[in-house]
Design a protein around this motif. Structure first.
Motif, PDB file in Angstrom:
ATOM      1  N   ARG A 120       0.829  -1.209   0.000  1.00  0.00           N
ATOM      2  CA  ARG A 120       0.000   0.000   0.000  1.00  0.00           C
ATOM      3  C   ARG A 120       0.861   1.257   0.000  1.00  0.00           C
ATOM      4  N   GLY A 121       2.151   1.062   0.233  1.00  0.00           N
ATOM      5  CA  GLY A 121       3.047   2.218   0.259  1.00  0.00           C
ATOM      6  C   GLY A 121       2.820   3.112   1.457  1.00  0.00           C
ATOM      7  N   GLU A 122       2.518   2.475   2.608  1.00  0.00           N
ATOM      8  CA  GLU A 122       2.340   3.264   3.832  1.00  0.00           C
ATOM      9  C   GLU A 122       3.599   4.103   4.047  1.00  0.00           C
ATOM     10  N   ASN A 123       3.427   5.346   4.436  1.00  0.00           N
ATOM     11  CA  ASN A 123       4.585   6.229   4.663  1.00  0.00           C
ATOM     12  C   ASN A 123       5.209   5.967   6.020  1.00  0.00           C
ATOM     13  N   ILE A 124       5.740   4.763   6.156  1.00  0.00           N
ATOM     14  CA  ILE A 124       6.329   4.327   7.423  1.00  0.00           C
ATOM     15  C   ILE A 124       7.727   3.783   7.151  1.00  0.00           C
ATOM     16  N   VAL A 125       8.466   3.559   8.225  1.00  0.00           N
ATOM     17  CA  VAL A 125       9.790   2.935   8.124  1.00  0.00           C
ATOM     18  C   VAL A 125       9.711   1.583   8.825  1.00  0.00           C
ATOM     19  N   ASN A 206      12.393   9.996   3.800  1.00  0.00           N
ATOM     20  CA  ASN A 206      11.413   9.518   2.815  1.00  0.00           C
ATOM     21  C   ASN A 206       9.988   9.625   3.369  1.00  0.00           C
ATOM     22  N   SER A 207       9.838   9.271   4.665  1.00  0.00           N
ATOM     23  CA  SER A 207       8.526   9.358   5.318  1.00  0.00           C
ATOM     24  C   SER A 207       8.001  10.784   5.248  1.00  0.00           C
ATOM     25  N   LYS A 210       6.668  11.663   2.014  1.00  0.00           N
ATOM     26  CA  LYS A 210       5.539  10.820   1.576  1.00  0.00           C
ATOM     27  C   LYS A 210       5.894   9.996   0.343  1.00  0.00           C
ATOM     28  N   LYS A 211       7.087   9.417   0.336  1.00  0.00           N
ATOM     29  CA  LYS A 211       7.527   8.674  -0.842  1.00  0.00           C
ATOM     30  C   LYS A 211       7.060   7.222  -0.841  1.00  0.00           C
ATOM     31  N   GLY A 212       6.566   6.743   0.304  1.00  0.00           N
ATOM     32  CA  GLY A 212       6.140   5.349   0.397  1.00  0.00           C
ATOM     33  C   GLY A 212       6.881   4.654   1.524  1.00  0.00           C
ATOM     34  N   THR A 213       6.890   3.336   1.489  1.00  0.00           N
ATOM     35  CA  THR A 213       7.489   2.569   2.580  1.00  0.00           C
ATOM     36  C   THR A 213       9.003   2.448   2.395  1.00  0.00           C
ATOM     37  N   SER A 214       9.732   2.711   3.463  1.00  0.00           N
ATOM     38  CA  SER A 214      11.176   2.457   3.473  1.00  0.00           C
ATOM     39  C   SER A 214      11.437   1.231   4.337  1.00  0.00           C
ATOM     40  N   PHE A 215      12.243   0.325   3.830  1.00  0.00           N
ATOM     41  CA  PHE A 215      12.452  -0.964   4.499  1.00  0.00           C
ATOM     42  C   PHE A 215      13.952  -1.193   4.654  1.00  0.00           C
TER      43      PHE A 215
END
Lengths: 253, 359
Positions: A120-125, A206-207, A210-215
């Motif tokens: 979903r591309g949550e804006n989380i790390v 990135n959060s 609002k670029k999406g999920t960073s992993f």
């Protein structure tokens, strides 16, 4: 020159990050968690986001992470951290939300929550600490345990015919369009620590954008679980983990 | 005059959520309650009140998204039906253990297993006796009309925040699917963080500021003595619920020799059954528990003094009847009549069961 003359504020080059609490770590000597905690605290301090950060701790060795990093925490049911992070971030979009999970928590029982939050591309790390084992419960096999690796539930080594293949979950995550930054790092020496810190900083930025999920996967050692000395554990990690879990960025968009 | 609209029970839940200041809904489709999320998606409340609506990948994820939102002090809710609720039970236990408010709606269908999609009341035990692990209770509300489906959303949130405990609306496919007139209540704005702190205390994960200690939401207490102290505190909370929050409705009970006890859809059938039996000269009344937890135990005990026998009617194999028998403790005959599998009992069947008991 007296020691008192040397210990002056203007001579100070390094100190304990104020975002870390005074509590003594419960982690085993040689464990990677302490270093990763320190890096997170430093990034939060340097970005000035202590009052804007919500962290989700897992079930596993890092279940007590809230004792060490002085920010607001939610302690998740086993594997569900990414779902908690989704709920928190969706309703509080101005906050920085990160999860801190082990390989058992994230890649076994939490696979669905992790994949879908990333998709979903949550804006989380998401921070995955991969030591290829369930540390807290006493060193059982996880999906990320290497072939042939001895654990308490693979006493003769992980047998592919019996247990399937080690899961390169981070490579899988990198395939998902919702992720913006997927990297695999480590913290066994100073250079690696510096790289991991940069990765964490980038993920938090990135959060904000609002670029999406960073992993971020941090390949780590568990000397207690592996039944090795801290030094030998790091050597074993370099010799066995790094060839299979290759370090570096898998995606950076 | 207040605005009245004709709508389904499930739609009423969605409209009530938006109008009572809910911050977020997280759900997964399952019959017979999918209209809740469908209505929310159609209404697009994120453009008006700012309420978040998200379709999750599973009920496991839904309830844990509630955990994340509730930890931030937000009004969060989900809805599902029986098999989906089973998947959420882990989350109920954790949220009760972490003392988090949330609202869950279970539009019950027949079970066990995949069962049927027809209305049932077979999840009473799951709702009132646990479902998840550990010593915990949910606050359980049982609406029997579309108006109550609407009103209990706000009431559920009120109780959930007052007691910092998950609240569950236990309803069924009949109430969820049927259409009735609903009076819309005045709109309530979503709370700000400051309002939550003022109304319900400063406990949520809103970001640690310099002027307060860290907030850590957890259900973990490794030391036995610490956990026991917490367990005892929960017991105190549930005791308070039992003293202050019992709700029920009595119809034709003043001169009654007999009463029927029924909730939800079954109580609607029993309203008619009481009318039919009264026309045949049987002095019978209806006691409808509105809160299933806390259960109106004391009221049943008080009423027992004037009664000859009690009939409990449920769309299950007989679950609430156990709580009635515990309340009565052998003082009176307590009979049971139920239909199963999604079959709704008829008023005539209930009257026949009543006559058998009276004879």
């Amino acid at each position: 020159m007296d020691v008192k003359d040397i210990i002056k504020p203007e001579n100070k080059v390094y100190g304990k990050c104020p975002v870390l609490t005074e509590r003594v770590l419960h982690y085993c000597p040689g464990c990677s968690h302490g270093t990763i905690h320190k890096l997170l605290a430093e990034v939060i301090q340097e970005m000035g986001i202590q009052d804007k950060t919500i962290a989700i701790s897992p079930v596993g060795c890092a279940v007590f992470a809230y004792n060490y990093i002085d920010i607001d925490w939610q302690q998740a049911p086993h594997g569900r951290a990414a779902a908690l992070a989704t709920g928190a971030k969706r309703i509080c979009p101005d906050k920085y939300v990160f999860t801190y999970q082990g390989d058992g928590d994230l890649s076994a029982i939490g696979t669905a929550e992790t994949i879908h939050a990333c998709n979903r591309g949550e804006n989380i790390v998401i921070i995955l600490v991969n030591n290829a084992i369930y540390g807290m419960t006493g060193g059982q096999m996880s999906p990320l345990t290497l072939e042939g690796q001895v654990t308490s539930t693979t006493p003769y080594g992980r047998d592919i015919a019996l247990n399937g293949y080690p899961l390169k979950i981070t490579n899988l995550i990198a395939q998902l369009d919702g992720t913006c930054y997927v990297t695999r790092q480590s913290v066994q020496n100073a250079a690696a620590v510096r790289k991991t810190k940069k990765a964490i900083r980038k993920a938090f930025e990135n959060s904000a954008q609002k670029k999406g999920t960073s992993f971020i996967e941090v390949v780590s050692s568990c000397n207690s679980g592996w039944k090795l000395s801290p030094v030998d554990a790091n050597k074993w990690m370099e010799d066995n983990m790094f060839p299979f879990y290759e370090l570096g960025d898998l995606k950076d968009k | 005059m207040a605005e009245k609209l004709l709508m389904k029970g499930n739609e009423a839940v969605a409209i009530a959520a938006i109008r009572c200041g809910c911050d977020g809904y997280f759900g997964y489709p399952i019959t017979p309650q999918s209209e809740v999320m469908e209505t929310l998606m159609e209404e697009k409340p994120w453009e008006t009140t700012g309420m978040v609506v998200l379709q999750a990948e599973s009920e496991v994820a839904s309830i844990n998204m509630l955990y994340g939102g509730a930890s931030c002090g937000k009004k969060v809710m989900t809805s599902s039906s029986s098999p989906g609720i089973s998947l959420m039970c882990e989350g109920f236990s954790y949220m009760a253990g972490a003392e988090l408010p949330c609202l869950v709606v279970n539009v019950v269908r027949g079970g066990p297993g995949l069962g049927s999609i027809q209305a049932s009341q077979a999840d009473y035990f799951q709702a009132t006796k646990g479902g998840g692990h550990g010593d915990y209770q949910l606050i359980v509300l049982a609406p029997n009309s579309v108006q109550e489906m609407y009103d209990f959303v706000d009431l559920g949130f009120e109780l959930a925040f007052k007691y910092r405990n998950p609240a569950l609306i236990l309803t069924d496919g009949v109430i969820g699917q049927m259409m009735e007139k609903v009076e819309l209540r005045p709109e309530k704005k979503r709370w700000t963080d400051e309002e939550v702190i003022k109304l319900h205390g400063d406990w949520a994960t809103t970001g640690k500021t310099k002027d307060r200690p860290q907030h850590a939401i957890t259900s973990l207490a490794l030391e036995s003595a610490v956990l026991e102290r917490f367990n005892l505190r929960l017991i105190e909370k549930y005791k308070k619920l039992n003293e202050q929050e019992v709700r029920f409705e009595k119809t034709n009970c003043d001169d009654a020799d007999y009463i029927i006890i029924a909730y939800g859809a079954a109580s609607r059938v029993c309203e008619k059954a009481v009318e039919l039996a009264r026309s045949e000269g049987i002095k019978v009344g209806l006691l409808r528990p509105i809160t299933l937890y806390p259960f109106p135990t004391k009221e049943i005990q008080n009423m027992a003094k004037q009664l000859k026998a009690i009939l409990t009617v449920e769309m299950s194999a007989g679950q609430m009847v156990q709580d009635v028998r515990l309340a009565i403790n052998g003082a009176l005959p307590v009979e049971f009549f139920g239909r199963l599998g999604g079959i709704i009992p008829t008023p005539e069947e209930v009257v026949a069961a009543l006559k058998k008991m009276v004879k």
